[in-house]
Design an enzyme around this catalytic site. Structure first.
Site, short mmCIF file in Angstrom:
data_model
loop_
_atom_site.label_atom_id
_atom_site.label_comp_id
_atom_site.label_asym_id
_atom_site.label_seq_id
_atom_site.Cartn_x
_atom_site.Cartn_y
_atom_site.Cartn_z
N LYS A 183 -6.09 -4.78 -0.52
CA LYS A 183 -4.76 -5.01 0.15
C LYS A 183 -5.20 -4.25 1.40
CE LYS A 183 -1.68 -2.82 0.91
NZ LYS A 183 -1.23 -2.79 2.35
N GLU A 259 -11.87 7.65 1.08
CA GLU A 259 -12.36 7.90 2.37
C GLU A 259 -11.27 8.27 3.21
OE1 GLU A 259 -15.02 8.27 3.18
OE2 GLU A 259 -16.57 7.05 2.01
N CYS A 293 -11.95 7.94 11.83
CA CYS A 293 -11.90 8.88 11.17
C CYS A 293 -12.98 10.04 11.52
CB CYS A 293 -11.92 8.47 9.51
SG CYS A 293 -13.31 7.41 9.55
N GLU A 392 -5.03 15.83 12.20
CA GLU A 392 -5.52 14.40 12.71
C GLU A 392 -4.62 13.92 13.68
OE1 GLU A 392 -6.32 11.17 10.01
OE2 GLU A 392 -8.34 11.40 10.81
P1 NAD Z 1 -2.62 4.73 5.69
O1 NAD Z 1 -2.95 5.78 4.91
O2 NAD Z 1 -1.14 4.77 6.32
O3 NAD Z 1 -2.56 3.53 5.17
C1 NAD Z 1 -3.92 2.94 4.61
C2 NAD Z 1 -3.52 1.91 3.58
O4 NAD Z 1 -2.61 2.56 2.62
C3 NAD Z 1 -2.68 0.83 4.22
O5 NAD Z 1 -3.30 -0.56 3.56
C4 NAD Z 1 -1.48 0.95 3.74
O6 NAD Z 1 -0.48 -0.18 3.58
C5 NAD Z 1 -1.74 1.41 2.24
N1 NAD Z 1 -0.63 2.37 1.54
C6 NAD Z 1 0.22 3.22 2.23
N2 NAD Z 1 1.04 3.80 1.67
C7 NAD Z 1 0.47 3.51 0.14
C8 NAD Z 1 0.93 4.13 -0.78
N3 NAD Z 1 1.85 4.75 -1.24
N4 NAD Z 1 0.13 3.70 -2.01
C9 NAD Z 1 -0.76 2.59 -1.87
N5 NAD Z 1 -1.31 2.28 -0.56
C10 NAD Z 1 -0.51 2.62 0.30
O7 NAD Z 1 -3.54 4.95 7.02
P2 NAD Z 1 -3.65 4.06 8.31
O8 NAD Z 1 -2.55 4.61 9.26
O9 NAD Z 1 -3.72 2.60 8.12
O10 NAD Z 1 -5.26 4.50 8.79
C11 NAD Z 1 -5.31 5.50 9.72
C12 NAD Z 1 -6.09 6.80 8.73
O11 NAD Z 1 -6.95 6.30 7.89
C13 NAD Z 1 -6.49 7.95 9.24
O12 NAD Z 1 -6.11 9.02 8.64
C14 NAD Z 1 -8.03 7.80 9.32
O13 NAD Z 1 -8.71 9.07 9.48
C15 NAD Z 1 -8.17 6.99 7.86
N6 NAD Z 1 -9.42 6.40 7.95
C16 NAD Z 1 -10.45 7.14 7.09
C17 NAD Z 1 -11.72 6.53 7.19
C18 NAD Z 1 -12.78 7.23 6.24
O14 NAD Z 1 -13.68 6.44 5.96
N7 NAD Z 1 -12.80 8.56 6.11
C19 NAD Z 1 -11.97 5.36 7.97
C20 NAD Z 1 -10.89 4.81 8.47
C21 NAD Z 1 -9.91 5.46 8.72
#
Ligand code: NAD
Length: 488
Positions: A183, A259, A293, A392
């Site tokens: 997803k 992650e 990230c 962040e």
């Molecule tokens: P997000 O948490 O808003 O969304 C990530 C995913 O989760 C999306 O597919 C979203 O549709 C889904 N999602 C949202 N709410 C949900 C829920 N309640 N239940 C299940 N799925 C849900 O993150 P983003 O804005 O897409 O990405 C940025 C974030 O990702 C930043 O915080 C960044 O640090 C983090 N990130 C971490 C890593 C790592 O490896 N540690 C790598 C890349 C990005």
């Protein structure tokens, strides 16, 4: 094949490309604000079918036991992605706003190549280990430790490095014998849909083994976390969403691999080349507009040379103009969406309210009225307790913080709810390594060393997550452990 055409925006469910029951939603080029086209919009019923297909493929086929087939399929996926890499590159630049230069590494080609590591690991993995004979409780027994797939994996991913994150989950999960429902983020549906299309049309991966479900509704992802047919969630995204996923998954005690976010420190010791280190820190904070990230967004420098460090960082960041990601010279492209740009701007406004000043940047570039751009910005004059130093921001923003020696630098670096990554620069390698050893983070760069590699596990301490992606550790996240005890 046209990856940018309508076919590339279908869902992949049970081996077939199908349209979404909730219609379609637009995917936008963040550099131009143009609607690129539409993506299939899944609803709860589509997700239910995808989970059912993955469950059936796991339970009713030999996928989880046929290592040879899996190794062949994962290499086939790598090869077909390589064959289509130029189309994928243009798609990625357009949909993610990723600077072209980054697509030669972690944004595209790196993760494609890394699928080979997952296949090689499965091929050579010690699936069964002889624990030897013993007589526990007086019964002579031959013991074997077997490693086997966890089952159905729900992979939920963000938009910032979609191929890196989608493939770093798909590769090891599949090679280890799991089936997957992916997803992806609503901001980058085509990157995932294109991989789904290539899987369906150009690989022998059996129906149901990989399902790709795009949706603009976050709650469709939440269904994966709640569903009892899903054995494991592999999630990358923000810490807030990771927390929500963990709560949803707790109902069925499924394994949750996270992650999450970061607020990593770049520590400069007092014997380092300060200007060089500050400039490098500033440059890395601008790459992909800071949407990484593990980007080091706190520059922690000796107090006596604070102003010099701010000036060096500002000279570099001020010279990097946010630009067109299709241009091979662009380092800093747009942010992914108007929402993200507004979020970053609200943090810049907060920095001023907190008493900080901008050594460069501070808002939207005057010469760009379209595209979700923000100027690379250096924030000075704040301590590590400021919210802009703790939360962040996910934009090209660097906060410079003063330290009073090595112990204080370690204290500041570790004084964060996050623990994803870090950097230490110092002229004495042993001293720099000693400081690096004290950082509570999953990866650390000393004097420019590179930790990103297929064989190097990546992940975070504290609220940056649990578990590791990539490396053998990343493969083993997708395995269960079984002990078989045979009476002899
Ligand atoms: P997000 O948490 O808003 O969304 C990530 C995913 O989760 C999306 O597919 C979203 O549709 C889904 N999602 C949202 N709410 C949900 C829920 N309640 N239940 C299940 N799925 C849900 O993150 P983003 O804005 O897409 O990405 C940025 C974030 O990702 C930043 O915080 C960044 O640090 C983090 N990130 C971490 C890593 C790592 O490896 N540690 C790598 C890349 C990005």
């Amino acid at each position: 094949m046209a990856l940018l055409a309508d076919r590339g925006s279908d869902l992949l469910i049970d081996g077939k490309m199908v349209s979404g029951s909730a219609g379609t939603f637009g995917t936008i080029n963040p550099a131009t604000e143009e609607v690129l086209g539409t993506a299939a919009n899944a609803d709860a019923a589509d997700m239910d079918r995808a989970i059912e297909a993955a469950r059936r493929a796991f339970d009713d086929t030999d996928w989880s036991r046929n290592t040879g087939l899996r190794v062949r399929c994962v290499r086939q996926l790598r090869d077909v992605l390589r064959e289509h890499v130029e189309e994928l590159r243009e798609l990625t630049i357009a949909e993610v706003g990723a600077p072209r230069m980054l697509t030669a590494s972690a944004q595209l080609e790196g993760p494609i190549d890394d699928l080979g590591f997952a296949a090689d690991t499965a091929e050579s993995y010690p699936w069964n280990q002889d624990l030897g004979e013993a007589s526990p409780m007086g019964i002579a027994t031959r013991r074997t430790i077997a490693r086997e797939a966890v089952g159905v994996v729900g992979a939920i991913t963000p938009w910032n490095f979609p191929h890196q994150i989608n493939l770093a989950k798909l590769g090891p999960a599949l090679a280890a014998g799991n089936t997957v429902v992916l997803k992806p983020a609503p901001d980058t549906p085509w990157c995932a849909a294109a991989v789904g299309q290539l899987i369906a049309e150009h690989t022998d991966i059996p129906p149901g083994v990989v399902n790709v479900v795009t949706s603009d509704d976050h709650s469709v992802g939440a269904l994966l976390a709640k569903d009892p047919r899903v054995d494991m969630i592999s999630f990358t995204g923000s810490t807030a969403t990771g927390r929500s996923v963990s709560i949803d998954a707790a109902g069925t005690i499924k394994r949750v691999f996270l992650e999450l976010g970061g607020k990593s420190a770049f520590v400069v010791l007092d014997d380092a080349d300060l200007a060089g280190a500050a400039s490098m820190s500033a440059f890395t904070a601008c790459m992909h507009a800071g949407q990484g990230c593990a980007v080091t967004t706190r520059l922690v420098v000796p107090r006596a040379r604070y102003d010099e460090a701010v000036a060096a960082a500002a000279a570099t960041m001020g010279s990097i103009k946010p630009g067109d990601p299709t241009d091979p010279g662009t380092v800093c492209g747009p942010l992914i969406s108007a929402r993200q740009r507004d979020r970053v701007q609200s943090y810049l406004d907060l920095a001023v309210r907190e008493g900080g000043t901008f050594a460069c940047g501070g808002g939207r570039p005057a010469d760009r009225d379209t595209g979700f751009f923000i100027e690379p910005t250096v924030i000075a004059g704040l301590g590590n307790d400021a919210r802009v130093a703790r939360e962040e921001i996910f934009g090209p923003v660097l906060t410079v913080i003063a330290h009073d020696g090595d112990d204080d630098a370690v204290r500041i670096a570790n004084d964060s709810p996050y623990g994803l990554s870090g950097t230490v620069f110092g002229a004495d390698p042993a001293r720099a390594a000693a400081v690096a050893a004290r950082l509570r983070v999953g990866t650390v760069n000393v004097n420019g060393g590179v930790w990103y590699s297929a064989d190097a596990p990546f992940g975070g301490y504290k609220q940056s997550g649990n578990g590791r992606e990539m490396g053998v550790a990343g493969f083993e996240e997708y395995l269960e452990t079984k002990v078989i005890a045979e009476a002899i």
